[in-house]
Design an enzyme around this catalytic site. Sequence first.
Site, PDB file in Angstrom:
ATOM      1  CB  SER A 163      -8.519  -9.654  -4.415  1.00  0.00           C
ATOM      2  OG  SER A 163      -8.986 -10.971  -4.149  1.00  0.00           O
ATOM      3  CE1 TYR A 180      -9.968  -7.778   0.514  1.00  0.00           C
ATOM      4  CE2 TYR A 180     -10.834  -9.636  -0.736  1.00  0.00           C
ATOM      5  CZ  TYR A 180      -9.763  -8.888  -0.293  1.00  0.00           C
ATOM      6  OH  TYR A 180      -8.475  -9.227  -0.666  1.00  0.00           O
TER       7      TYR A 180
HETATM    8  N1  LIG Z   1      -3.585 -13.020   1.372  1.00  0.00           N
HETATM    9  C1  LIG Z   1      -4.419 -13.228   0.388  1.00  0.00           C
HETATM   10  O1  LIG Z   1      -4.870 -14.365   0.164  1.00  0.00           O
HETATM   11  C2  LIG Z   1      -4.845 -12.093  -0.506  1.00  0.00           C
HETATM   12  C3  LIG Z   1      -5.548 -12.402  -1.684  1.00  0.00           C
HETATM   13  C4  LIG Z   1      -5.936 -11.369  -2.526  1.00  0.00           C
HETATM   14  C5  LIG Z   1      -5.626 -10.068  -2.214  1.00  0.00           C
HETATM   15  N2  LIG Z   1      -4.963  -9.780  -1.059  1.00  0.00           N
HETATM   16  C6  LIG Z   1      -4.671  -8.359  -0.797  1.00  0.00           C
HETATM   17  O2  LIG Z   1      -3.299  -8.219  -0.483  1.00  0.00           O
HETATM   18  C7  LIG Z   1      -3.105  -7.058   0.320  1.00  0.00           C
HETATM   19  C8  LIG Z   1      -2.258  -7.428   1.519  1.00  0.00           C
HETATM   20  O3  LIG Z   1      -2.948  -8.410   2.277  1.00  0.00           O
HETATM   21  P1  LIG Z   1      -2.222  -9.553   3.125  1.00  0.00           P
HETATM   22  O4  LIG Z   1      -2.888 -10.835   2.834  1.00  0.00           O
HETATM   23  O5  LIG Z   1      -0.740  -9.424   2.977  1.00  0.00           O
HETATM   24  O6  LIG Z   1      -2.723  -9.134   4.581  1.00  0.00           O
HETATM   25  P2  LIG Z   1      -1.975  -8.875   5.958  1.00  0.00           P
HETATM   26  O7  LIG Z   1      -0.870  -9.848   6.163  1.00  0.00           O
HETATM   27  O8  LIG Z   1      -3.056  -8.797   6.951  1.00  0.00           O
HETATM   28  O9  LIG Z   1      -1.298  -7.439   5.747  1.00  0.00           O
HETATM   29  C9  LIG Z   1      -2.040  -6.266   5.674  1.00  0.00           C
HETATM   30  C10 LIG Z   1      -1.079  -5.101   5.744  1.00  0.00           C
HETATM   31  O10 LIG Z   1      -1.811  -3.887   5.603  1.00  0.00           O
HETATM   32  C11 LIG Z   1      -1.537  -3.036   6.722  1.00  0.00           C
HETATM   33  N3  LIG Z   1      -2.718  -2.198   6.960  1.00  0.00           N
HETATM   34  C12 LIG Z   1      -3.958  -2.581   7.347  1.00  0.00           C
HETATM   35  N4  LIG Z   1      -4.757  -1.510   7.474  1.00  0.00           N
HETATM   36  C13 LIG Z   1      -4.000  -0.419   7.155  1.00  0.00           C
HETATM   37  C14 LIG Z   1      -4.246   0.982   7.099  1.00  0.00           C
HETATM   38  N5  LIG Z   1      -5.441   1.499   7.416  1.00  0.00           N
HETATM   39  N6  LIG Z   1      -3.237   1.797   6.719  1.00  0.00           N
HETATM   40  C15 LIG Z   1      -2.013   1.296   6.411  1.00  0.00           C
HETATM   41  N7  LIG Z   1      -1.720  -0.012   6.455  1.00  0.00           N
HETATM   42  C16 LIG Z   1      -2.703  -0.855   6.824  1.00  0.00           C
HETATM   43  C17 LIG Z   1      -1.189  -4.002   7.860  1.00  0.00           C
HETATM   44  O11 LIG Z   1      -0.415  -3.434   8.901  1.00  0.00           O
HETATM   45  P3  LIG Z   1      -1.043  -2.637  10.192  1.00  0.00           P
HETATM   46  O12 LIG Z   1      -1.985  -3.570  10.851  1.00  0.00           O
HETATM   47  O13 LIG Z   1       0.165  -2.292  11.007  1.00  0.00           O
HETATM   48  O14 LIG Z   1      -1.692  -1.412   9.649  1.00  0.00           O
HETATM   49  C18 LIG Z   1      -0.359  -5.011   7.075  1.00  0.00           C
HETATM   50  O15 LIG Z   1       0.947  -4.509   6.854  1.00  0.00           O
HETATM   51  C19 LIG Z   1      -4.516  -6.563   0.666  1.00  0.00           C
HETATM   52  O16 LIG Z   1      -4.873  -5.495  -0.190  1.00  0.00           O
HETATM   53  C20 LIG Z   1      -5.386  -7.774   0.393  1.00  0.00           C
HETATM   54  O17 LIG Z   1      -6.708  -7.425   0.109  1.00  0.00           O
HETATM   55  C21 LIG Z   1      -4.563 -10.758  -0.208  1.00  0.00           C
END
Ligand SMILES: NC(=O)c1ccc[n+]([C@@H]2O[C@H](COP(=O)([O-])OP(=O)(O)OC[C@H]3O[C@@H](n4cnc5c(N)ncnc54)[C@H](OP(=O)(O)O)[C@@H]3O)[C@@H](O)[C@H]2O)c1
Length: 283
Positions: A163, A180
């Site tokens: 991130s 985080y």
């Molecule tokens: N969205 C943003 O603005 C943003 C910005 C920078 C970085 N990121 C990074 O992008 C990645 C994805 O985030 P997102 O925004 O797409 O969030 P999201 O929509 O909340 O998706 C998170 C995913 O991770 C899974 N997950 C959570 N805990 C888990 C575990 N213990 N084991 C396996 N799977 C798990 C969730 O499914 P379950 O609940 O079924 O486990 C879901 O599929 C993360 O690493 C986040 O830090 C996001």
Amino acid sequence: MAEAQLQDFPSLFSLEGKVAVVTGGSRGLGLSAASALLQAGASKVFISSRKAAACDAACATLNALPNLRPGARAISVPADSATLEGVKHLLALVARETDHVDILLANAGATWGEAFDTHPDGAFAKVMDLNVRGVFNLIREFAPLLQKRASVDDPSRVVITASVAGLGVGTLGKQGTYGYSASKAAVLHLGRNLAVELGPRGITVNSICPGFFPSKMSNGLLEMAGGVAELGRANPMRRLGKSEDIAGVIVYLTSRAGSHVNGAAIEIDGGALWQRGQLDVKL
Ligand SMILES: NC(=O)c1ccc[n+]([C@@H]2O[C@H](COP(=O)([O-])OP(=O)(O)OC[C@H]3O[C@@H](n4cnc5c(N)ncnc54)[C@H](OP(=O)(O)O)[C@@H]3O)[C@@H](O)[C@H]2O)c1
């Protein structure tokens, strides 16, 4: 003028026949990435997250995409990537269906927002366990499968979803994301270490650093920061991230086009990170 003769240019961004695993693939950034892998030609994309029903639903959506190669499919492999047992379980599920993996997206992540004075130890540990320790366990456990078909000309790929919060300071104050932000900085440096460790085994390790993308994880913070429209207006590119922004970078890093990119961290934030560092004084 040999430089002009690019080898088989039409296949430069192709993932024809590749086998990929995406953690956190059931929604958000991971689902966008999985869709990109399949549409670029991957033959098998394993979708993992904790909830089996969510993995199944994501696979049904992906398998209904109209432009997949014949036989290409998304396969549901629910597992918890925060624990070593969960990662081993994931490996066992994947190994039932394939003897090798070409692409591993270590994308699952968690966050926690709370003020500094009350920021809980348990929340800090939970974030670190999934975002750093879980990523290390995942890459180590999958390394043998990643090595199976890896070569100098066609290396296997690991892409870590870090991130911009790991490059700059994260959210401070009432919804502070201290653990985080620290976890993303840690996993970025883990990626650089593993790039040098695993490069000689024919595996590249790179990270992506998304800025704000609307998702289940980010929506609360987005609202708190003024909402999608306002944050979009404040971005140098006048919008937030969208699925295609993830898709493009993932296909680049995992295709022949990205085979000499190793240890990199690619920001996908419209330049917002550098805007924060804008100097008031103009020279
Ligand atoms: N969205 C943003 O603005 C943003 C910005 C920078 C970085 N990121 C990074 O992008 C990645 C994805 O985030 P997102 O925004 O797409 O969030 P999201 O929509 O909340 O998706 C998170 C995913 O991770 C899974 N997950 C959570 N805990 C888990 C575990 N213990 N084991 C396996 N799977 C798990 C969730 O499914 P379950 O609940 O079924 O486990 C879901 O599929 C993360 O690493 C986040 O830090 C996001």
